[in-house]
Motif scaffolding. Structure first.
Motif, PDB file in Angstrom:
ATOM      1  N   LEU A   1      18.028  19.164 -29.233  1.00  0.00           N
ATOM      2  CA  LEU A   1      17.952  19.923 -30.474  1.00  0.00           C
ATOM      3  C   LEU A   1      18.352  18.962 -31.580  1.00  0.00           C
ATOM      4  O   LEU A   1      19.460  18.426 -31.561  1.00  0.00           O
ATOM      5  CB  LEU A   1      18.901  21.119 -30.436  1.00  0.00           C
ATOM      6  CG  LEU A   1      18.607  22.165 -29.368  1.00  0.00           C
ATOM      7  CD1 LEU A   1      19.802  23.062 -29.146  1.00  0.00           C
ATOM      8  CD2 LEU A   1      17.401  22.987 -29.779  1.00  0.00           C
ATOM      9  N   LYS A   2      17.434  18.717 -32.506  1.00  0.00           N
ATOM     10  CA  LYS A   2      17.720  17.786 -33.602  1.00  0.00           C
ATOM     11  C   LYS A   2      17.697  18.560 -34.911  1.00  0.00           C
ATOM     12  O   LYS A   2      16.727  19.272 -35.208  1.00  0.00           O
ATOM     13  CB  LYS A   2      16.707  16.650 -33.627  1.00  0.00           C
ATOM     14  CG  LYS A   2      16.832  15.760 -32.405  1.00  0.00           C
ATOM     15  CD  LYS A   2      15.879  14.598 -32.451  1.00  0.00           C
ATOM     16  CE  LYS A   2      16.050  13.763 -31.185  1.00  0.00           C
ATOM     17  NZ  LYS A   2      15.161  12.620 -31.170  1.00  0.00           N
ATOM     18  N   LEU A   3      18.778  18.427 -35.662  1.00  0.00           N
ATOM     19  CA  LEU A   3      18.853  19.093 -36.959  1.00  0.00           C
ATOM     20  C   LEU A   3      17.912  18.423 -37.940  1.00  0.00           C
ATOM     21  O   LEU A   3      17.859  17.186 -38.022  1.00  0.00           O
ATOM     22  CB  LEU A   3      20.282  19.037 -37.501  1.00  0.00           C
ATOM     23  CG  LEU A   3      21.331  19.782 -36.676  1.00  0.00           C
ATOM     24  CD1 LEU A   3      22.721  19.521 -37.245  1.00  0.00           C
ATOM     25  CD2 LEU A   3      21.039  21.270 -36.628  1.00  0.00           C
ATOM     26  N   LEU A   4      17.192  19.222 -38.668  1.00  0.00           N
ATOM     27  CA  LEU A   4      16.302  18.703 -39.701  1.00  0.00           C
ATOM     28  C   LEU A   4      17.096  18.549 -40.998  1.00  0.00           C
ATOM     29  O   LEU A   4      17.982  19.365 -41.278  1.00  0.00           O
ATOM     30  CB  LEU A   4      15.131  19.666 -39.909  1.00  0.00           C
ATOM     31  CG  LEU A   4      14.272  19.928 -38.667  1.00  0.00           C
ATOM     32  CD1 LEU A   4      13.272  21.043 -38.930  1.00  0.00           C
ATOM     33  CD2 LEU A   4      13.576  18.650 -38.237  1.00  0.00           C
ATOM     34  N   PRO A   5      16.804  17.529 -41.795  1.00  0.00           N
ATOM     35  CA  PRO A   5      17.521  17.362 -43.066  1.00  0.00           C
ATOM     36  C   PRO A   5      17.319  18.594 -43.944  1.00  0.00           C
ATOM     37  O   PRO A   5      16.224  19.155 -44.002  1.00  0.00           O
ATOM     38  CB  PRO A   5      16.871  16.141 -43.696  1.00  0.00           C
ATOM     39  CG  PRO A   5      16.190  15.431 -42.569  1.00  0.00           C
ATOM     40  CD  PRO A   5      15.829  16.473 -41.565  1.00  0.00           C
ATOM     41  N   ASP A   6      18.386  19.025 -44.597  1.00  0.00           N
ATOM     42  CA  ASP A   6      18.317  20.209 -45.450  1.00  0.00           C
ATOM     43  C   ASP A   6      19.109  19.936 -46.725  1.00  0.00           C
ATOM     44  O   ASP A   6      20.283  19.583 -46.652  1.00  0.00           O
ATOM     45  CB  ASP A   6      18.908  21.415 -44.717  1.00  0.00           C
ATOM     46  CG  ASP A   6      18.647  22.715 -45.424  1.00  0.00           C
ATOM     47  OD1 ASP A   6      18.997  22.822 -46.622  1.00  0.00           O
ATOM     48  OD2 ASP A   6      18.098  23.631 -44.800  1.00  0.00           O
ATOM     49  N   PRO A   7      18.490  20.083 -47.888  1.00  0.00           N
ATOM     50  CA  PRO A   7      19.185  19.794 -49.140  1.00  0.00           C
ATOM     51  C   PRO A   7      20.296  20.796 -49.457  1.00  0.00           C
ATOM     52  O   PRO A   7      21.193  20.506 -50.239  1.00  0.00           O
ATOM     53  CB  PRO A   7      18.080  19.855 -50.198  1.00  0.00           C
ATOM     54  CG  PRO A   7      17.024  20.717 -49.598  1.00  0.00           C
ATOM     55  CD  PRO A   7      17.106  20.502 -48.116  1.00  0.00           C
ATOM     56  N   GLU A   8      20.260  21.964 -48.835  1.00  0.00           N
ATOM     57  CA  GLU A   8      21.246  22.997 -49.141  1.00  0.00           C
ATOM     58  C   GLU A   8      22.448  22.992 -48.216  1.00  0.00           C
ATOM     59  O   GLU A   8      23.506  23.505 -48.574  1.00  0.00           O
ATOM     60  CB  GLU A   8      20.585  24.379 -49.093  1.00  0.00           C
ATOM     61  CG  GLU A   8      19.528  24.570 -50.165  1.00  0.00           C
ATOM     62  CD  GLU A   8      18.906  25.950 -50.097  1.00  0.00           C
ATOM     63  OE1 GLU A   8      19.608  26.901 -49.710  1.00  0.00           O
ATOM     64  OE2 GLU A   8      17.719  26.055 -50.422  1.00  0.00           O
ATOM     65  N   PHE A   9      22.291  22.457 -47.003  1.00  0.00           N
ATOM     66  CA  PHE A   9      23.372  22.506 -46.019  1.00  0.00           C
ATOM     67  C   PHE A   9      23.638  21.123 -45.445  1.00  0.00           C
ATOM     68  O   PHE A   9      22.711  20.411 -45.070  1.00  0.00           O
ATOM     69  CB  PHE A   9      23.010  23.451 -44.866  1.00  0.00           C
ATOM     70  CG  PHE A   9      22.745  24.861 -45.299  1.00  0.00           C
ATOM     71  CD1 PHE A   9      23.787  25.708 -45.630  1.00  0.00           C
ATOM     72  CD2 PHE A   9      21.448  25.333 -45.380  1.00  0.00           C
ATOM     73  CE1 PHE A   9      23.549  27.014 -46.031  1.00  0.00           C
ATOM     74  CE2 PHE A   9      21.193  26.634 -45.773  1.00  0.00           C
ATOM     75  CZ  PHE A   9      22.248  27.482 -46.104  1.00  0.00           C
TER      76      PHE A   9
ATOM     77  N   HIS B   1      15.802  25.028 -39.146  1.00  0.00           N
ATOM     78  CA  HIS B   1      16.729  23.907 -39.310  1.00  0.00           C
ATOM     79  C   HIS B   1      16.768  22.971 -38.108  1.00  0.00           C
ATOM     80  O   HIS B   1      17.479  21.972 -38.135  1.00  0.00           O
ATOM     81  CB  HIS B   1      18.151  24.436 -39.558  1.00  0.00           C
ATOM     82  CG  HIS B   1      18.249  25.351 -40.731  1.00  0.00           C
ATOM     83  ND1 HIS B   1      18.232  24.888 -42.026  1.00  0.00           N
ATOM     84  CD2 HIS B   1      18.352  26.698 -40.809  1.00  0.00           C
ATOM     85  CE1 HIS B   1      18.327  25.906 -42.851  1.00  0.00           C
ATOM     86  NE2 HIS B   1      18.397  27.024 -42.141  1.00  0.00           N
ATOM     87  N   VAL B   2      16.026  23.314 -37.051  1.00  0.00           N
ATOM     88  CA  VAL B   2      16.146  22.576 -35.790  1.00  0.00           C
ATOM     89  C   VAL B   2      14.774  22.247 -35.216  1.00  0.00           C
ATOM     90  O   VAL B   2      13.872  23.078 -35.219  1.00  0.00           O
ATOM     91  CB  VAL B   2      16.938  23.421 -34.755  1.00  0.00           C
ATOM     92  CG1 VAL B   2      16.963  22.761 -33.402  1.00  0.00           C
ATOM     93  CG2 VAL B   2      18.345  23.674 -35.227  1.00  0.00           C
ATOM     94  N   GLN B   3      14.661  21.039 -34.703  1.00  0.00           N
ATOM     95  CA  GLN B   3      13.498  20.635 -33.920  1.00  0.00           C
ATOM     96  C   GLN B   3      13.908  20.749 -32.453  1.00  0.00           C
ATOM     97  O   GLN B   3      14.865  20.093 -32.018  1.00  0.00           O
ATOM     98  CB  GLN B   3      13.100  19.203 -34.249  1.00  0.00           C
ATOM     99  CG  GLN B   3      11.960  18.682 -33.419  1.00  0.00           C
ATOM    100  CD  GLN B   3      11.701  17.204 -33.693  1.00  0.00           C
ATOM    101  OE1 GLN B   3      12.444  16.536 -34.418  1.00  0.00           O
ATOM    102  NE2 GLN B   3      10.660  16.688 -33.092  1.00  0.00           N
TER     103      GLN B   3
END
Length: 187
Positions: free
Chosen positions: A7-15, A82-84
């Motif tokens: 599970l890889k977190l995707l970049p998120d400008p808000e979190f 938010h996750v791949q």
């Protein structure tokens, strides 16, 4: 533990990644609790480069059946954007092993004082003398911030990746995917 998925977190400008990892671990905890299995472990492959946080990569380890069953549950609801999610894949042939465990740190002197007062019936002043503010333990271990389902209180779940071993150690995992005895494949 012959399979895994990432599970890889995707970049998120808000979190921040730390917030997203905490939310992901909270959801995973509920999923593992609902499954009622003790044979799914976690690791954080970016731990060395991340230093004081867990990174943005969570790996789940187990047998094919356990991991496939976990993926059929709705535990990732609210996190899908938010996750791949990777595929369930066989563990590579040449791996080493690592213990990934929870470390509990008594870092709150006020809580320790309240406990002392309650258990031993001493005054607040006596408790303050026995446990000064400087008594709180500190750790530089990475952690996720979680909330207790029972009490609703927030707490840090400190996670230690132990030494790399040549031989797997048997054991069980808790509902966070952590163990005090069982190792996960490390690659």
């Amino acid at each position: 533990m012959d399979h895994y998925f990432d599970l890889k977190l995707l970049p998120d400008p808000e979190f921040a990644a730390t917030q997203l990892m905490s939310a992901l671990m909270s959801k995973l905890h509920r999923g593992l609790h609902d499954l009622r299995r003790d044979d799914v472990g976690v690791s954080f492959p970016e731990i060395e480069s991340a230093r004081h946080h867990l990174g943005s990569h969570l790996r789940l380890h187990g047998n094919r059946e356990a991991l496939a069953h976990l993926l059929t549950l709705n535990w990732l609801t609210g996190m899908r954007d938010h996750v791949q999610v990777g595929e369930v894949t066989a563990v590579p042939a040449q791996v080493r092993y690592r213990l990934v465990s929870r470390v509990q740190v008594d870092s709150n002197p006020e809580r320790l004082r309240r406990r002392l007062i309650k258990r031993h019936g001493i005054t607040e002043e006596e408790a303050r003398e026995r446990i000064p503010d400087s008594a709180g333990k500190r750790t530089k271990l990475p952690f996720v911030s979680l909330r207790s389902n029972g009490s609703g209180n927030a707490f840090p779940l400190f996670i230690r990746h132990g030494d790399i071993l040549e031989v797997a150690q048997p054991g069980t995992f808790n509902s966070y995917g952590l163990s005090s005895t069982a190792t996960i494949p490390w690659f």
